[in-house]
Design a protein around this motif. Structure first.
Motif: not given
Length: 84
Positions: A21-22, A27-29, A34-36
């Motif tokens: 799962i990790l 990569p999505y997290l 980074i966007k935040y």
């Protein structure tokens, strides 16, 4: 003894599933983080008239004035001389 091996098997399978799962979700997290942070930085520097260091500068002025007040409250200064 059989319960111990079953528990150990559940723990191993749980860690294996968590690893999968990790490996998929990290990569999505990371992209989200980074966007935040990019949006947060953009909001901070969005207004070109606003100096981003004003808040820090004002707080340092306040700390200087408070330290002067603290020094005044200390008391009398005594100058010692060395005797040879």
């Amino acid at each position: 003894m059989q319960d111990f091996f079953i528990t150990l098997l559940y723990i191993i399978i749980g860690f294996w599933i968590l690893r999968l799962i990790l490996k998929w979700a990290f990569p999505y997290l990371l992209k989200y983080f980074i966007k935040y942070m990019g949006k947060k930085a953009q909001k901070r520097y969005e207004n070109p008239n606003q100096n981003p260091f004003d808040k820090q500068h004002q707080s340092s002025k306040r700390s200087k004035t408070s330290s002067k007040q603290d020094k005044e409250k200390v008391g009398e200064y005594i100058d010692f001389e060395e005797i040879d």
